[in-house]
Design a protein around this motif. Structure first.
Motif, PDB file in Angstrom:
ATOM      1  N   GLY A 150     -44.097 -30.083   0.476  1.00 38.62           N
ATOM      2  CA  GLY A 150     -44.544 -31.064   1.450  1.00 38.62           C
ATOM      3  C   GLY A 150     -43.416 -31.750   2.195  1.00 38.62           C
ATOM      4  N   GLN A 151     -42.211 -31.656   1.664  1.00 43.22           N
ATOM      5  CA  GLN A 151     -41.076 -32.299   2.319  1.00 43.22           C
ATOM      6  C   GLN A 151     -40.558 -31.458   3.473  1.00 43.22           C
ATOM      7  N   GLU A 152     -39.900 -32.149   4.398  1.00 36.75           N
ATOM      8  CA  GLU A 152     -39.271 -31.446   5.518  1.00 36.75           C
ATOM      9  C   GLU A 152     -37.886 -30.954   5.103  1.00 36.75           C
ATOM     10  N   VAL A 153     -37.560 -29.763   5.534  1.00 33.67           N
ATOM     11  CA  VAL A 153     -36.250 -29.173   5.250  1.00 33.67           C
ATOM     12  C   VAL A 153     -35.601 -28.774   6.565  1.00 33.67           C
ATOM     13  N   THR A 154     -34.359 -29.147   6.753  1.00 32.94           N
ATOM     14  CA  THR A 154     -33.604 -28.737   7.937  1.00 32.94           C
ATOM     15  C   THR A 154     -32.338 -28.033   7.496  1.00 32.94           C
ATOM     16  N   MET A 155     -32.169 -26.819   7.972  1.00 35.18           N
ATOM     17  CA  MET A 155     -30.969 -26.039   7.690  1.00 35.18           C
ATOM     18  C   MET A 155     -30.181 -25.902   8.986  1.00 35.18           C
ATOM     19  N   ARG A 156     -28.852 -25.991   8.855  1.00 37.75           N
ATOM     20  CA  ARG A 156     -27.995 -25.967  10.031  1.00 37.75           C
ATOM     21  C   ARG A 156     -27.014 -24.810   9.980  1.00 37.75           C
ATOM     22  N   CYS A 157     -26.661 -24.372  11.156  1.00 42.07           N
ATOM     23  CA  CYS A 157     -25.752 -23.230  11.273  1.00 42.07           C
ATOM     24  C   CYS A 157     -24.801 -23.464  12.441  1.00 42.07           C
ATOM     25  N   GLN A 158     -23.534 -23.201  12.190  1.00 42.01           N
ATOM     26  CA  GLN A 158     -22.559 -23.226  13.282  1.00 42.01           C
ATOM     27  C   GLN A 158     -22.104 -21.794  13.522  1.00 42.01           C
ATOM     28  N   PRO A 159     -22.502 -21.192  14.636  1.00 40.87           N
ATOM     29  CA  PRO A 159     -22.099 -19.806  14.899  1.00 40.87           C
ATOM     30  C   PRO A 159     -20.606 -19.733  15.243  1.00 40.87           C
ATOM     31  N   PRO A 168     -43.385 -18.100  10.517  1.00 38.90           N
ATOM     32  CA  PRO A 168     -44.687 -18.784  10.489  1.00 38.90           C
ATOM     33  C   PRO A 168     -44.641 -20.000  11.418  1.00 38.90           C
ATOM     34  N   LYS A 169     -45.340 -19.905  12.524  1.00 39.07           N
ATOM     35  CA  LYS A 169     -45.208 -20.914  13.576  1.00 39.07           C
ATOM     36  C   LYS A 169     -45.760 -22.271  13.179  1.00 39.07           C
ATOM     37  N   ASP A 170     -46.689 -22.287  12.253  1.00 37.83           N
ATOM     38  CA  ASP A 170     -47.323 -23.572  11.941  1.00 37.83           C
ATOM     39  C   ASP A 170     -46.385 -24.498  11.196  1.00 37.83           C
ATOM     40  N   ARG A 171     -45.358 -23.938  10.539  1.00 41.64           N
ATOM     41  CA  ARG A 171     -44.488 -24.806   9.746  1.00 41.64           C
ATOM     42  C   ARG A 171     -43.006 -24.624  10.032  1.00 41.64           C
ATOM     43  N   PHE A 172     -42.637 -23.534  10.641  1.00 39.40           N
ATOM     44  CA  PHE A 172     -41.232 -23.248  10.903  1.00 39.40           C
ATOM     45  C   PHE A 172     -40.920 -23.483  12.375  1.00 39.40           C
ATOM     46  N   SER A 173     -39.707 -23.977  12.618  1.00 37.37           N
ATOM     47  CA  SER A 173     -39.236 -24.071  13.997  1.00 37.37           C
ATOM     48  C   SER A 173     -37.737 -23.838  14.018  1.00 37.37           C
ATOM     49  N   PRO A 191     -43.809 -23.901  -1.854  1.00 37.92           N
ATOM     50  CA  PRO A 191     -43.048 -23.127  -2.855  1.00 37.92           C
ATOM     51  C   PRO A 191     -42.736 -21.700  -2.402  1.00 37.92           C
ATOM     52  N   ARG A 192     -43.621 -21.086  -1.657  1.00 31.91           N
ATOM     53  CA  ARG A 192     -43.384 -19.708  -1.205  1.00 31.91           C
ATOM     54  C   ARG A 192     -42.258 -19.610  -0.183  1.00 31.91           C
ATOM     55  N   ASP A 193     -41.765 -20.748   0.301  1.00 30.01           N
ATOM     56  CA  ASP A 193     -40.624 -20.743   1.218  1.00 30.01           C
ATOM     57  C   ASP A 193     -39.294 -20.620   0.460  1.00 30.01           C
ATOM     58  N   SER A 194     -39.346 -20.690  -0.842  1.00 28.24           N
ATOM     59  CA  SER A 194     -38.123 -20.580  -1.643  1.00 28.24           C
ATOM     60  C   SER A 194     -37.467 -19.221  -1.382  1.00 28.24           C
ATOM     61  N   ALA A 195     -36.218 -19.260  -0.972  1.00 28.08           N
ATOM     62  CA  ALA A 195     -35.497 -18.036  -0.577  1.00 28.08           C
ATOM     63  C   ALA A 195     -34.077 -18.442  -0.211  1.00 28.08           C
ATOM     64  N   VAL A 196     -33.281 -17.449   0.123  1.00 28.18           N
ATOM     65  CA  VAL A 196     -31.976 -17.714   0.724  1.00 28.18           C
ATOM     66  C   VAL A 196     -32.116 -17.475   2.222  1.00 28.18           C
ATOM     67  N   TYR A 197     -31.700 -18.448   2.997  1.00 29.05           N
ATOM     68  CA  TYR A 197     -31.794 -18.363   4.449  1.00 29.05           C
ATOM     69  C   TYR A 197     -30.395 -18.137   5.014  1.00 29.05           C
ATOM     70  N   ARG A 207     -29.507 -21.672  -0.040  1.00 30.91           N
ATOM     71  CA  ARG A 207     -30.492 -21.334  -1.078  1.00 30.91           C
ATOM     72  C   ARG A 207     -31.494 -22.478  -1.162  1.00 30.91           C
ATOM     73  N   LEU A 208     -32.714 -22.194  -0.773  1.00 28.39           N
ATOM     74  CA  LEU A 208     -33.770 -23.217  -0.766  1.00 28.39           C
ATOM     75  C   LEU A 208     -34.723 -23.012  -1.932  1.00 28.39           C
ATOM     76  N   THR A 209     -34.942 -24.082  -2.679  1.00 29.24           N
ATOM     77  CA  THR A 209     -35.933 -24.070  -3.758  1.00 29.24           C
ATOM     78  C   THR A 209     -36.944 -25.167  -3.483  1.00 29.24           C
ATOM     79  N   VAL A 210     -38.182 -24.774  -3.354  1.00 27.96           N
ATOM     80  CA  VAL A 210     -39.264 -25.739  -3.120  1.00 27.96           C
ATOM     81  C   VAL A 210     -40.117 -25.805  -4.382  1.00 27.96           C
ATOM     82  N   LEU A 211     -40.146 -26.971  -4.983  1.00 25.21           N
ATOM     83  CA  LEU A 211     -40.859 -27.132  -6.254  1.00 25.21           C
ATOM     84  C   LEU A 211     -42.320 -27.515  -6.043  1.00 25.21           C
TER      85      LEU A 211
END
Lengths: 115, 111
Positions: free
Chosen positions: A16-25, A61-66, A84-90, A111-115
Motif C-alpha cells: 500500500g505504500q508508495e515507492v519511488t526508484m531513481r536512476c541517473q543515466p 501495469p498502468k494503474d499503479r506504475f508510472s 507484494p507481487r511487485d517484489s523484484a529487482v528493478y 531490490r524491492l521487497t513489499v511485505l
C-alpha cells in the motif's frame, strides 16, 4: 568511469505504500530503460525513453506504475500503491542509440521487497 | 510475439573446458544481438555483440556465432574460468528499438 547509478539499492516497504526508484543515466546517453527481474519471469522491460520521451511502456501495469524523466539526468519509476507481487529487482539501463547500435549499460539495481 | 530464448537453463563445465551457450530468437528482422553476463547481486554486463551482417565475432576468450537461417546464436567461452560463473543472457533488438532478453542460462564452473 561513467556508469548508471540507482537509488535506493534496497527498499523494504509495506503493501500500500508508495515507492519511488531513481536512476541517473550515463551523461550523453539518449535512451533509458526500466526493467524488472524476478526468478520466474527473468528480465522484463517496463518502460523505455528516447530523448526523454516515453516510447514504450506497454510492459508496465498502468494503474499503479508510472515512469518519468523530469530531466536528462534523472529517470524515476514510481509504484503507488505497492503490492507484494511487485517484489523484484528493478534495473535501469541507459544507452546511446544511433542507427542499429543498441548496447545498454545497466545500473546495479534496486531490490524491492513489499511485505 | 517476439521472443528470445535459451535452450538450457543451466550449464555446468569443468574449469579449463570450453563453454557453449545457445540462444534462439523469433524476429527475423532483428539486426543486432548482444550477450550479457550477470553476476550475483549485479546488473547485466555487456560481453559481446554482433550485427546481422556478420556470422561470427570474436572477443577476448569469447566468440559469438550467428546463424540467421535458423535464427540461432551461440556464445562460446574458451578455457572457462571460475570467474565466468554467472547467468548469461542473449538479447536481440525488437521492432520498437528496444532489446528483448531471453531468460538466461546459469553457467557453473567446477574447479
Amino acid at each position: 568511469d561513467a556508469r548508471v547509478t540507482q537509488t535506493p539499492r534496497d527498499k523494504v516497504t509495506e503493501m500500500g505504500q508508495e515507492v519511488t526508484m531513481r536512476c541517473q543515466p550515463i551523461l550523453g546517453h539518449n535512451t533509458v530503460f526500466w526493467y524488472r527481474q524476478t526468478m520466474m519471469q527473468g528480465l522484463e522491460l517496463l518502460a523505455y525513453f528516447r530523448n526523454r520521451a516515453p516510447l514504450d511502456d506497454s510492459g508496465m501495469p498502468k494503474d499503479r506504475f508510472s515512469a518519468e524523466m523530469p530531466d536528462a539526468t534523472l529517470a524515476t519509476l514510481k509504484i503507488q500503491p505497492s503490492e507484494p507481487r511487485d517484489s523484484a529487482v528493478y534495473f535501469c539501463a541507459s544507452g546511446l542509440q544511433a542507427g542499429d547500435y543498441n548496447e545498454q549499460f545497466f545500473g546495479p539495481g534496486t531490490r524491492l521487497t513489499v511485505l | 510475439g517476439e521472443s528470445v530464448g535459451l535452450h538450457l537453463p543451466t550449464l555446468s563445465v569443468q574449469e579449463g573446458d570450453n563453454s557453449i551457450i545457445n540462444c534462439a530468437y523469433s524476429n527475423s528482422a532483428s539486426d543486432y544481438f548482444i550477450w550479457y553476463k550477470q553476476e550475483s547481486g549485479k546488473g547485466p554486463q555487456f560481453i559481446i555483440d554482433i550485427r546481422s551482417n556478420m556470422d561470427k565475432r570474436q572477443g577476448q576468450r569469447v566468440t559469438v556465432l550467428l546463424n540467421k537461417t535458423v535464427k540461432h546464436l551461440s556464445l562460446q567461452i574458451a578455457a572457462t574460468q571460475p570467474g565466468d560463473s554467472a547467468v548469461y543472457f542473449c538479447a536481440g533488438d525488437g521492432s520498437q528499438g528496444n532489446l528483448i532478453f531471453g531468460k538466461g542460462t546459469k553457467l557453473s564452473v567446477k574447479p
